[in-house]
Design a protein around this motif. Structure first.
Motif, mmCIF file in Angstrom:
data_model
loop_
_atom_site.group_PDB
_atom_site.id
_atom_site.type_symbol
_atom_site.label_atom_id
_atom_site.label_comp_id
_atom_site.label_asym_id
_atom_site.label_seq_id
_atom_site.Cartn_x
_atom_site.Cartn_y
_atom_site.Cartn_z
ATOM 1 N N MET A 1 36.683 -15.430 -11.989
ATOM 2 C CA MET A 1 35.792 -15.019 -10.907
ATOM 3 C C MET A 1 36.608 -14.414 -9.771
ATOM 4 S SD MET A 1 33.229 -17.289 -8.601
ATOM 5 C CE MET A 1 34.253 -17.652 -7.218
ATOM 6 N N ILE A 2 37.702 -15.115 -9.393
ATOM 7 C CA ILE A 2 38.537 -14.608 -8.313
ATOM 8 C C ILE A 2 39.116 -13.253 -8.695
ATOM 9 C CG2 ILE A 2 40.666 -15.027 -7.049
ATOM 10 C CD1 ILE A 2 40.049 -17.976 -7.224
ATOM 11 N N ALA A 3 39.556 -13.141 -9.961
ATOM 12 C CA ALA A 3 40.168 -11.882 -10.397
ATOM 13 C C ALA A 3 39.164 -10.743 -10.332
ATOM 14 C CB ALA A 3 40.692 -12.034 -11.815
ATOM 15 N N PRO B 1 43.636 -20.363 1.691
ATOM 16 C CA PRO B 1 42.169 -20.416 1.852
ATOM 17 C C PRO B 1 41.430 -20.383 0.518
ATOM 18 C CG PRO B 1 43.096 -18.565 3.064
ATOM 19 C CD PRO B 1 44.217 -19.220 2.365
ATOM 20 N N ILE B 2 42.056 -19.843 -0.527
ATOM 21 C CA ILE B 2 41.393 -19.754 -1.824
ATOM 22 C C ILE B 2 41.695 -20.976 -2.689
ATOM 23 C CG2 ILE B 2 41.397 -18.465 -3.979
ATOM 24 C CD1 ILE B 2 39.897 -17.013 -1.917
ATOM 25 N N ASP B 3 42.943 -21.327 -2.799
ATOM 26 C CA ASP B 3 43.346 -22.387 -3.715
ATOM 27 C C ASP B 3 44.544 -23.080 -3.082
ATOM 28 O OD1 ASP B 3 43.739 -23.981 -5.843
ATOM 29 O OD2 ASP B 3 44.385 -22.428 -7.230
ATOM 30 N N ALA C 1 41.780 -23.584 6.928
ATOM 31 C CA ALA C 1 41.346 -24.632 6.017
ATOM 32 C C ALA C 1 40.956 -24.011 4.687
ATOM 33 C CB ALA C 1 40.161 -25.374 6.605
ATOM 34 N N LYS C 2 41.014 -24.796 3.644
ATOM 35 C CA LYS C 2 40.610 -24.311 2.323
ATOM 36 C C LYS C 2 39.128 -23.985 2.317
ATOM 37 C CE LYS C 2 40.541 -24.822 -2.422
ATOM 38 N NZ LYS C 2 39.189 -24.297 -2.464
ATOM 39 N N MET C 3 38.779 -22.916 1.592
ATOM 40 C CA MET C 3 37.383 -22.477 1.555
ATOM 41 C C MET C 3 36.607 -23.142 0.436
ATOM 42 S SD MET C 3 37.323 -18.459 1.937
ATOM 43 C CE MET C 3 37.690 -17.696 3.475
ATOM 44 N N ARG C 4 35.302 -23.177 0.592
ATOM 45 C CA ARG C 4 34.460 -23.574 -0.529
ATOM 46 C C ARG C 4 34.464 -22.440 -1.553
ATOM 47 N NH1 ARG C 4 29.131 -23.454 1.819
ATOM 48 N NH2 ARG C 4 28.319 -24.188 -0.153
ATOM 49 N N VAL C 5 34.212 -22.817 -2.821
ATOM 50 C CA VAL C 5 34.237 -21.807 -3.883
ATOM 51 C C VAL C 5 33.221 -20.700 -3.593
ATOM 52 C CG1 VAL C 5 33.845 -21.401 -6.327
ATOM 53 C CG2 VAL C 5 35.064 -23.417 -5.594
ATOM 54 N N PHE C 6 32.081 -21.082 -3.010
ATOM 55 C CA PHE C 6 31.032 -20.092 -2.805
ATOM 56 C C PHE C 6 31.351 -19.135 -1.664
ATOM 57 C CE2 PHE C 6 28.883 -23.735 -4.731
ATOM 58 C CZ PHE C 6 28.567 -23.118 -5.927
ATOM 59 N N ARG C 7 32.423 -19.422 -0.921
ATOM 60 C CA ARG C 7 32.797 -18.499 0.150
ATOM 61 C C ARG C 7 33.765 -17.427 -0.345
ATOM 62 N NH1 ARG C 7 31.044 -17.783 5.038
ATOM 63 N NH2 ARG C 7 33.106 -17.763 5.949
ATOM 64 N N TYR C 8 34.313 -17.586 -1.559
ATOM 65 C CA TYR C 8 35.299 -16.607 -2.043
ATOM 66 C C TYR C 8 34.774 -15.175 -2.013
ATOM 67 C CZ TYR C 8 37.884 -20.586 -3.985
ATOM 68 O OH TYR C 8 38.555 -21.746 -4.152
ATOM 69 N N PRO C 9 33.525 -14.942 -2.473
ATOM 70 C CA PRO C 9 33.069 -13.545 -2.453
ATOM 71 C C PRO C 9 33.086 -12.953 -1.053
ATOM 72 C CG PRO C 9 31.625 -14.855 -3.811
ATOM 73 C CD PRO C 9 32.544 -15.811 -3.131
#
Lengths: 223, 318
Positions: B136-138, B198-200, B287-295
């Motif tokens: 998804m990130i890629a 922020p991503i991982d 801070a680390k982001m939630r997965v749903f914030r990546y987009p």
């Protein structure tokens, strides 16, 4: 014009466009207001640089008006309103962040395509400023229609006006009288908006303009 | 003789990135630890870790296929080739003709694909979730990366890294908003691709937040050593890309005298050291982001990249 002068003008006008995108990207009202103030400062720098490049001292006055009115007074007043209304939390959007950004990119491409046919007669700087200004105006409009909160709609309107000033100064400056009247009409509009905000708030306990839908002519819900 | 020198220089370039990579990893860890008021491991700890892992037994799951065993080496090879192609201290090396920006993106994509395949091979839940998140990130980061490549290529007129660097060193390109925006987008992409904060989080093993670590959770021994080395080389690859595309000063371009090469090496090491210090500072301040914030995060990078390309179209004249 020397390449350096062109590069600086390009940097400032491009910076305004980037800040317009940041306005769309933010999801907190205080951040939106700060970005708006930054955009006004970028506008005044851009206008001041045009004054130097075009050798037009009256543009300095325009820059000062932009800096004081839109960089300091209006964001400060909006901050006060937001604090008094206690709405500094999230910005409600009609459509999500991703589609809004994509639409914004489309609008930038559209404005570049629109300015493209303007070929001779004008310098490259004017044409470029025109493209940037049109993009900033369209993004301001987009911000007005994608936000539900009245405060962010006002910010969209004001950033649209920033784009207008950028366009006017790029095209060989504008008369001082026009500039003054525009600045004052913006202030008057702002005062009207302020009163309007408190009225909405008093009536509906919220500044979400969705509440106004019930009172539209076509009477969408007959509850 | 000239040929020997060419080969030697290319060899230096190839082995430099691998040798310096664990050290840079050590620097980022050390700086991060110091920022959190801990002492942190010594700078050479990553070398010791790799040495230790190389000598440990590699444990394989019963149902692991050949994909699982080959993947670490294949991924390391792809990333090493990519890193060896990016010009670091000098341009116009022996293999520089093959160092194309788009080929580089493809090589990194290959490495990611292989690792994702290996993550799903054993059939555990963690490998699957890690692989799907990595993909998804890629899928979000790659378009942004390609737009950055286009923006740079529009300024320089080519996608070949060595030529781009030579052009940026020798021809003044002026103050470019587009390059600034491209740098911004590239930093976002690099953070996402290297699984930084922020991503991982590269240090975590907490179930819900892992992405890259979840994908390679099953690995041990020499396989894990290859994967960790690949991660370190990838970090240095992105550092060198930033240095090569946006801060190429000091590179040896036309003349290959000993002095020019020494200067190039010194500035390169200084540049990646500065980035290795800046990265953990940036990491500790967010801070680390939630997965749903990546987009949203990577969408910002995409928008910046697209804006960079559009602005170039405006200023290049029509």
């Amino acid at each position: 014009m020397s390449p350096l002068a062109f590069d600086i003008a390009h940097l400032l006008a491009g910076g305004m466009l980037v800040l317009s995108f940041l306005l769309l990207y933010q999801d907190r009202i205080t951040a939106v207001l700060n970005v708006f103030a930054l955009q006004a400062i970028a506008l005044s720098l851009s206008v001041a640089w045009q004054a130097v490049v075009q050798d037009a001292p009256h543009l300095i006055v325009t820059a000062l008006i932009a800096l004081v009115v839109k960089g300091l007074i209006i964001p400060g007043a909006l901050h006060r309103i937001v604090r008094r209304l206690e709405i500094h939390r999230e910005v409600e959007q009609v459509i999500g962040g991703g589609p809004t950004m994509l639409t914004g990119l489309g609008l930038v491409a559209l404005s570049i395509l629109l300015v493209q046919p303007v070929k001779q007669d004008v310098g490259i700087l004017t044409r470029e400023d025109l493209a940037f200004a049109l993009a900033v105006i369209l993004l301001g409009l987009l911000m007005m229609i994608t936000r539900r909160n009245a405060v962010t709609q006002i910010v969209g309107f004001m950033s649209l006006e920033n784009g207008l000033v950028l366009a006017a100064t790029g095209a060989r400056g504008m008369p001082l009288v026009v500039e003054f009247s525009v600045a004052f009409s913006i202030l008057v509009a702002f005062i009207v908006f302020g009163v309007f905000l408190f009225r909405i708030r008093e009536r509906f306990d919220s500044v979400d303009v969705g509440a106004l839908d019930r009172f539209r002519g076509e009477r969408r819900d007959q509850r | 003789m000239a040929m020997m020198l060419e080969i030697a220089l290319q060899g230096v370039q190839m082995f430099l990135v691998v040798l310096v990579a664990p050290l840079m990893f050590g620097v980022t860890r050390k700086v991060k630890a110091r920022l959190l008021r801990r002492i942190g491991p010594p700078l050479i700890q990553p070398y010791r870790d790799l040495w230790k892992l190389m000598h440990k037994e590699a444990v394989l799951a019963h149902n692991a296929s050949w994909v699982y065993r080959v993947a670490p080496y294949a991924a390391f090879a792809a990333i090493w080739v990519a890193a060896a192609l990016v010009p670091t201290f000098a341009t116009d090396l022996l293999f520089s003709w093959s160092a194309d920006l788009i080929a580089l993106v493809a090589l990194l994509g290959c490495a990611r694909f292989i690792l994702a395949l290996a993550g799903m091979d054993v059939g555990t839940a963690f490998g699957g979730i890690g692989a799907s998140r990595e993909m998804m990130i890629a899928s979000l980061a790659e378009p942004a990366m390609l737009l950055v490549a286009f923006a740079v290529a529009l300024v320089a007129g080519t996608t070949q890294l060595s030529t781009i660097a030579a052009i940026f060193v020798n021809v003044p390109v002026g103050l470019r908003v587009s390059l600034g925006l491209a740098l911004f987008a590239f930093v976002f992409v690099a953070i996402a691709e290297n699984a930084r904060v922020p991503i991982d989080n590269p240090a975590t093993h907490l179930e819900l937040t892992m992405v890259h670590e979840a994908m390679v959770l099953e690995y041990s021994g020499r396989h894990l050593a290859m994967i960790e080395a690949a991660a370190a080389v990838k970090l240095v690859l992105y550092f060198s890309l930033v240095a090569c595309l946006f801060f190429p000063f000091g590179m040896a371009t036309t003349e290959k005298s000993a002095l020019a090469i020494a200067l190039g090496l010194a500035t390169y090491l200084a540049k990646i050291l500065v980035m290795a210090v800046l990265l953990p500072i940036g990491e500790t301040s967010v801070a680390k982001m939630r997965v749903f914030r990546y987009p949203v995060f990577l969408g910002g990078a995409f928008a910046a990249g697209a804006l960079a390309v559009f602005l170039l179209f405006v200023s290049k004249g029509f």
